[in-house]
Write an enzyme that holds these catalytic residues in place. Structure first.
Site, mmCIF file in Angstrom:
data_model
loop_
_atom_site.group_PDB
_atom_site.id
_atom_site.type_symbol
_atom_site.label_atom_id
_atom_site.label_comp_id
_atom_site.label_asym_id
_atom_site.label_seq_id
_atom_site.Cartn_x
_atom_site.Cartn_y
_atom_site.Cartn_z
ATOM 1 N N SER A 193 0.816 -1.202 0.000
ATOM 2 C CA SER A 193 0.000 0.000 0.000
ATOM 3 C C SER A 193 0.861 1.268 0.000
ATOM 4 O O SER A 193 1.694 1.440 -0.886
ATOM 5 C CB SER A 193 -0.950 -0.040 1.211
ATOM 6 N N HIS A 211 -2.546 -1.348 -4.736
ATOM 7 C CA HIS A 211 -4.008 -1.360 -4.810
ATOM 8 C C HIS A 211 -4.538 0.072 -4.784
ATOM 9 O O HIS A 211 -3.801 1.004 -4.440
ATOM 10 C CB HIS A 211 -4.612 -2.203 -3.670
#
Length: 222
Positions: free
Chosen positions: A113, A136
């Site tokens: 992330s 993501h």
């Protein structure tokens, strides 16, 4: 002798409290600041007390001190993070990128992330063969207002992250967006997992390696 003992005591306290240390006993006698980015990157809100965190409000002033300390020759960043506060993680990445001294990162477990911008923010980057990166879309915890302005804000935040990653790696923006929106890999989420060499092939990380390679590279850069 007493001064050396006091320095060693202070060093042990910093390792225990913040995951920071000064590496200075190598043959080159160069002073390297070691910084761990571990667990969840804590931002404007406190994480639960039983959770391992990297507190950005502690790390930012430490990085400023490194910039101002002529005795520090370089910085080694060890990454093993699940991500965390997006805004604060990006602030950390920007700060690392602006240190002005040779910097090397090593992903030794995971850099997921918002940990991705941090890993690529250094002058050179390594990833262990079994370590992973997860790309993501931006996610928010808590209540989200389902209005166009909310989605526009998410898009702006995501573009900021993408611009930073492409500016500090060999990855292409379109390629990163494709990996972010991948529906075929994560069971309950969008995104892509890259393991070791895959992160290098994607242009995010410079080289597969471990601690020895990262230190050798940093010493050469210094």
């Amino acid at each position: 002798m007493e001064e050396r003992k006091e320095e060693e005591k202070e060093s042990m306290e910093k390792i225990s409290e913040y995951g920071q240390a000064i590496l200075e006993y190598g043959p080159e006698k160069q002073r390297i600041f070691l910084l761990n980015i571990i667990g969840e990157i804590e931002g404007h809100e406190m994480s639960p007390s039983n959770m391992k965190t990297t507190k950005y409000d502690h790390v930012l002033p430490e990085l400023a001190r490194i910039c101002d300390d002529a005795r520090i020759d370089g910085v080694l960043i060890i990454c093993n993070t699940v991500g965390g506060d997006v805004s604060c993680g990006l602030a950390l990445a920007e700060m690392i990128a602006s240190v002005g001294k040779p910097t090397v990162s090593l992903i030794i477990g995971d850099s997921h992330s918002i940990g991705v911008p941090i890993a690529v923010s250094t002058d050179y980057s390594f990833i262990a063969p079994s370590a992973t990166m997860i790309i993501h879309p931006v996610r928010m915890s808590g209540m989200v207002i389902g209005a166009q302005q909310t989605f526009d804000y998410f898009k702006i935040l995501q573009d900021r992250i993408l611009r930073f990653i492409t500016a500090h790696s060999r990855a292409e923006k379109e390629q990163l967006e494709e990996m972010m929106m991948n529906t075929g890999m994560l069971t309950k989420d969008l995104g892509t997992i890259l393991v070791g060499e895959e992160a290098v092939k994607a242009g995010l990380i410079d080289e597969v390696g471990g601690m020895q390679q990262a230190l050798e590279k940093l010493h050469k850069m210094i």
